[in-house]
Design a protein around this motif. Structure first.
Motif, PDB file in Angstrom:
ATOM      1  N   ALA A  30      50.122  28.879  25.874  1.00 22.08           N
ATOM      2  CA  ALA A  30      51.063  27.780  26.057  1.00 22.08           C
ATOM      3  C   ALA A  30      52.435  28.335  26.419  1.00 22.08           C
ATOM      4  O   ALA A  30      52.867  29.360  25.887  1.00 22.08           O
ATOM      5  N   SER A  31      53.123  27.645  27.347  1.00 19.79           N
ATOM      6  CA  SER A  31      54.420  28.121  27.811  1.00 19.79           C
ATOM      7  C   SER A  31      55.313  26.929  28.138  1.00 19.79           C
ATOM      8  O   SER A  31      54.930  25.764  27.944  1.00 19.79           O
ATOM      9  N   GLN A  32      56.504  27.229  28.653  1.00 14.87           N
ATOM     10  CA  GLN A  32      57.433  26.164  29.031  1.00 14.87           C
ATOM     11  C   GLN A  32      56.888  25.319  30.180  1.00 14.87           C
ATOM     12  O   GLN A  32      57.305  24.174  30.358  1.00 14.87           O
ATOM     13  N   ALA A  33      55.944  25.872  30.936  1.00 10.71           N
ATOM     14  CA  ALA A  33      55.302  25.071  31.990  1.00 10.71           C
ATOM     15  C   ALA A  33      54.539  23.913  31.361  1.00 10.71           C
ATOM     16  O   ALA A  33      54.560  22.782  31.860  1.00 10.71           O
ATOM     17  N   ASP A  34      53.857  24.186  30.250  1.00 10.25           N
ATOM     18  CA  ASP A  34      53.139  23.123  29.541  1.00 10.25           C
ATOM     19  C   ASP A  34      54.115  22.126  28.929  1.00 10.25           C
ATOM     20  O   ASP A  34      53.874  20.921  28.925  1.00 10.25           O
ATOM     21  N   VAL A  35      55.233  22.643  28.388  1.00 10.30           N
ATOM     22  CA  VAL A  35      56.224  21.760  27.767  1.00 10.30           C
ATOM     23  C   VAL A  35      56.788  20.782  28.780  1.00 10.30           C
ATOM     24  O   VAL A  35      56.864  19.570  28.531  1.00 10.30           O
ATOM     25  N   ALA A  36      57.191  21.300  29.968  1.00  5.51           N
ATOM     26  CA  ALA A  36      57.787  20.440  30.991  1.00  5.51           C
ATOM     27  C   ALA A  36      56.793  19.380  31.459  1.00  5.51           C
ATOM     28  O   ALA A  36      57.145  18.202  31.616  1.00  5.51           O
ATOM     29  N   THR A  37      55.549  19.767  31.648  1.00  3.06           N
ATOM     30  CA  THR A  37      54.530  18.829  32.108  1.00  3.06           C
ATOM     31  C   THR A  37      54.194  17.820  31.025  1.00  3.06           C
ATOM     32  O   THR A  37      54.034  16.620  31.289  1.00  3.06           O
ATOM     33  N   PHE A  38      54.112  18.278  29.791  1.00  4.42           N
ATOM     34  CA  PHE A  38      53.817  17.406  28.650  1.00  4.42           C
ATOM     35  C   PHE A  38      54.877  16.314  28.514  1.00  4.42           C
ATOM     36  O   PHE A  38      54.574  15.132  28.347  1.00  4.42           O
ATOM     37  N   GLU A  71      57.240  30.872  25.516  1.00  2.00           N
ATOM     38  CA  GLU A  71      57.770  31.689  26.602  1.00  2.00           C
ATOM     39  C   GLU A  71      57.877  30.893  27.901  1.00  2.00           C
ATOM     40  O   GLU A  71      57.170  29.912  28.097  1.00  2.00           O
ATOM     41  N   GLY A  72      58.734  31.368  28.779  1.00  6.18           N
ATOM     42  CA  GLY A  72      58.862  30.726  30.081  1.00  6.18           C
ATOM     43  C   GLY A  72      60.276  30.220  30.334  1.00  6.18           C
ATOM     44  O   GLY A  72      61.160  30.287  29.464  1.00  6.18           O
TER      45      GLY A  72
END
Length: 229
Positions: A30-38, A71-72
């Motif tokens: 899990a990374s900031q890419a998942d956070v932004a999309t979530f 991370e990210g």
């Protein structure tokens, strides 16, 4: 092209297709890419129409309290991720069946089973990480402070020799402390001595037997007090 508007069917279809063979938006954790999309989704996708996206959403939700530590690059928008070219069916629920043998189709599978399996995998990964961290943490040895009474045979017993014999006992996890002579009557004094022991290394029963082995000086021993450090 990256992800587009995730609040409409076309955008959700792209996300669902992207996650069909992936557990995360990018990479293997899990990374900031998942956070932004979530955060762009606002709520869980329809598991009937978008099963892969729904499964991913449920999994990432378990990290919500840890979002800031992932991370990210947190400044990147969700549109920075996703496929370069869109190759998805806009409505998976109405898409024609793929050209495959009927034997390969699981008619009894469910999204819930897939979600449960993913949640179980994540839980086991976290438990394993916790056990590894706990095992690496140095353990503090349990210790006790003991006050020991050592009684001589009579008033003619050489108390200095008695104490010297006691203090001569050396053992890993044993530290002798202060001592004093305490009257017990008829001119007889007992030796009262303090010691600190590591519980796993020193047995008080064995230590008392060793002291009582000095038969020329010692009549008996008693534990007057004992408490954990």
């Amino acid at each position: 092209m990256g992800f587009t508007d995730l609040l409409v069917d076309s955008g959700l279809a792209v996300l669902n297709s992207w996650l069909e063979t992936r557990s995360y938006i990018v990479g293997y954790t899990a990374s900031q890419a998942d956070v932004a999309t979530f955060k762009a989704l606002k709520s869980s996708p329809d598991s009937t129409k978008y099963p892969h996206a729904a499964r991913w959403y449920k999994h990432i939700a378990s990290y919500e309290s840890e979002f800031a530590t992932l991370e990210g690059d947190a400044s990147k928008p969700y549109t920075a991720y996703g496929p370069e070219v869109a190759e998805v069916t806009l409505n998976p629920a109405k898409a024609p069946a793929a050209e495959e043998d009927d034997d390969d189709v699981d008619l009894f599978g469910s999204d819930d089973e897939e979600d449960d399996a993913e949640a179980a995998r994540v839980r086991e990964e976290r438990l394993a990480a916790y056990r590894e961290k706990k095992a690496a943490k140095p353990k503090v040895a349990a210790k006790s402070v003991v006050t020991l009474d050592v009684k001589p045979w009579d008033d003619e017993t050489d108390m200095e020799a008695l104490e010297a014999a006691v203090r001569a006992i050396e053992q890993d996890g044993l530290v002798w402390g202060q001592s004093k002579r305490v009257p017990v009557g008829f001119g007889i004094n007992k030796l009262q001595i303090n010691l600190v022991i590591e519980d796993e290394k020193v047995s008080m029963t064995d230590l008392q037997e060793q002291i009582e082995g000095f038969e020329d000086y010692v009549q008996s021993t008693d534990i007057a007090a004992m408490q954990k450090l």
